[in-house]
Design an enzyme around this catalytic site. Structure first.
Site, mmCIF file in Angstrom:
data_model
loop_
_atom_site.group_PDB
_atom_site.id
_atom_site.type_symbol
_atom_site.label_atom_id
_atom_site.label_comp_id
_atom_site.label_asym_id
_atom_site.label_seq_id
_atom_site.Cartn_x
_atom_site.Cartn_y
_atom_site.Cartn_z
ATOM 1 N N GLY A 1 -64.659 22.304 103.653
ATOM 2 C CA GLY A 1 -65.397 21.262 104.332
ATOM 3 C C GLY A 1 -65.453 20.005 103.480
ATOM 4 N N CYS A 2 -65.834 18.891 104.107
ATOM 5 C CA CYS A 2 -65.852 17.626 103.369
ATOM 6 C C CYS A 2 -66.910 17.634 102.271
ATOM 7 C CB CYS A 2 -66.066 16.459 104.330
ATOM 8 S SG CYS A 2 -67.487 16.629 105.430
ATOM 9 N N TYR A 3 -68.123 18.068 102.579
ATOM 10 C CA TYR A 3 -69.158 18.120 101.542
ATOM 11 C C TYR A 3 -68.762 19.067 100.406
ATOM 12 C CZ TYR A 3 -72.610 15.609 104.450
ATOM 13 O OH TYR A 3 -73.286 14.674 105.189
ATOM 14 N N GLU B 1 -67.874 9.458 102.028
ATOM 15 C CA GLU B 1 -68.850 10.464 101.638
ATOM 16 C C GLU B 1 -69.177 10.318 100.156
ATOM 17 O OE1 GLU B 1 -68.768 14.332 103.654
ATOM 18 O OE2 GLU B 1 -68.256 15.088 101.665
#
Length: 345
Positions: A150-152, A243
Site C-alpha cells: 500500500g502507499c502508506y 504522501e
C-alpha cells in the site's frame, strides 16, 4: 528486435490503473495488449481519461472476463480488494502484479479480520512476494505473484526498516502520522471526497484502525524478529497526489548514527534518497515520480527522533512500484520506464 512483453491492466478506469497505463506507454519493453474496466466496457481510454487522447491505439476497455489470456505475459491488478484476488485466481499463465491488498498479508485470518470477509484465494498467499522492491529483489525475480505494498506502508517501511534492522530504535512505541492526497481514496463517487468537502481542510480517518496497520506491522515484525505494534493515524489533505509520513521513534542512537544507517542501506538505491542534513522532505520533491525522499531529525525530547518520508502515492506508492517489480520479474533493469524526474511546480 527484442520481443515486447504483453500486459493486461485490470481496472484501467481507476487512478492507479490510469497511472499504470501512463507509465507503461513509455516503457520500451511493454506492449499494452488489454485494458479492462467493467463499468466502462466498450469505451476508449480517451473517453474515460481525456489525457490519453493522443494515444488512439490503446486497446478499448472490455470486461475482464472478455480478455484472451493467450499471449499475455503479465497482468496488473488495479482492482479493489477481494475483487482482485477473486479474478486473478482464475488467471492462468501470466505473471501477476497485484496493486490491491489481497496478497499483502500472509495470514488469511488476519486478512478476514481487517477486510471484513474470508480471503477469496488463500491458497495463493504462500507464493506471493511482498513487493517492497528495495527489500525483495531476489524473491521478486523468482515469483509469479507480486503483492505491491500500500502507499502508506511503502513510505513508512522505507523510513523505518533500516533503523529496525540495525536495532537502533525501539519497537514498542512507534507513532506515525500520515498525510495523503485525495487520489488515495480512489475514483468512485463518494460524498466525503467531493471538492467542497475536502478543500481548505484536513481530515483524519481510519483512526486507530486503518487497514494498512497490519501490513506495516507484519513487515516491521519480520525484520525485528519480534511483534511490533504501531500507532498510525492517516489524514486526507486537499491535493490530488502525494504522501508524507512523520514517524516518532524511541532511540538510544544519535541522529548522526541514524543517518549512517540510512546511508548504508540506500546509498546505491535509484529511487530512495536521504536528503542533506536539516532538509525536510516535501511532496513537491517527488510529484509524478517513482522517488522517495526521507530524512531524520532530533526531537526536543531526549531519546526520541523524527523520521519523515515523502512519496507520490500513485507512483512509488502504487503504479510505479508495480512496474519496478514487473521489471525485476522479467529480468529487466528495475529503473526501466521509471526514469522521469519529478514534476515541479
Amino acid at each position: 528486435m527484442t520481443k515486447p512483453i504483453r500486459i493486461a491492466v485490470l481496472g484501467a478506469s481507476g487512478y492507479t490503473g490510469a497511472d499504470l497505463v501512463r507509465l507503461a506507454l513509455t516503457h520500451p519493453r511493454i506492449e499494452i495488449a488489454a485494458l479492462s474496466a467493467n463499468a466502462k466496457a466498450g469505451q476508449t481510454m480517451a473517453q474515460v481519461w481525456p489525457h490519453f487522447a493522443p494515444y488512439p491505439r490503446l486497446p478499448a476497455l472490455v470486461r475482464a472476463e472478455e480478455i484472451d489470456w493467450a499471449g499475455i505475459d503479465a497482468v496488473f491488478g488495479c482492482l479493489p480488494h477481494a475483487a482482485s484476488a477473486e479474478l486473478l485466481s482464475q488467471v492462468k499463465g501470466p505473471k501477476i502484479i497485484d496493486l490491491s491488498a489481497d496478497f499483502r498479508l500472509k495470514d488469511a485470518a488476519t486478512y478476514a479480520d481487517w477486510y471484513g470477509g474470508a480471503h477469496p484465494a488463500p491458497a495463493l498467499l504462500p507464493g506471493a512476494v511482498y513487493g517492497l522492491t528495495e527489500y525483495a529483489r531476489m524473491a521478486l525475480a523468482e515469483t509469479t505473484i507480486a503483492a505491491c505494498p500500500g502507499c502508506y506502508p511503502t513510505a513508512v517501511l522505507l523510513g523505518l526498516l533500516p533503523l529496525v534492522e540495525a536495532g537502533l530504535i525501539g519497537i514498542d512505541r512507534i507513532t506515525i502520522n500520515a498525510l495523503s492526497g485525495v487520489s488515495g481514496a480512489g475514483r468512485s463517487l463518494k460524498e466525503a471526497n467531493l471538492f467542497p468537502e475536502v478543500a481548505e481542510a484536513v481530515h483524519p480517518y481510519g483512526i486507530g484502525h486503518h487497514r494498512h496497520m497490519p501490513e506495516i506491522e507484519q513487515e516491521l515484525s519480520l525484520r525485528a524478529g519480534a511483534p511490533v505494534i504501531i500507532s498510525f493515524t492517516p489524514h486526507l489533505v486537499p491535493m490530488n497526489r502525494g504522501e508524507l509520513v512523520t514517524m516518532i521513534v524511541e532511540t538510544k542512537a544519535s541522529v548522526a548514527e541514524l543517518r549512517e544507517a540510512f546511508v548504508g542501506r540506500y546509498i546505491d538505491e535509484p529511487f530512495v534518497h536521504l536528503l542533506p542534513e536539516g532538509v525536510a522532505p516535501a511532496t513537491r520533491m517527488v510529484r509524478g515520480s517513482n522517488h522517495c525522499v526521507l530524512n531524520v531529525f532530533a526531537d526536543r525530547v531526549p531519546g526520541r527522533a523524527i523520521v519523515i518520508a515523502a512519496i507520490d502515492n500513485l507512483v512509488k506508492g502504487s503504479s510505479g512500484q508495480a512496474i519496478q517489480n514487473f521489471n525485476l520479474m522479467f529480468g529487466l533493469p528495475e529503473t526501466t520506464g521509471l526514469e522521469a524526474a519529478p514534476l515541479f511546480p
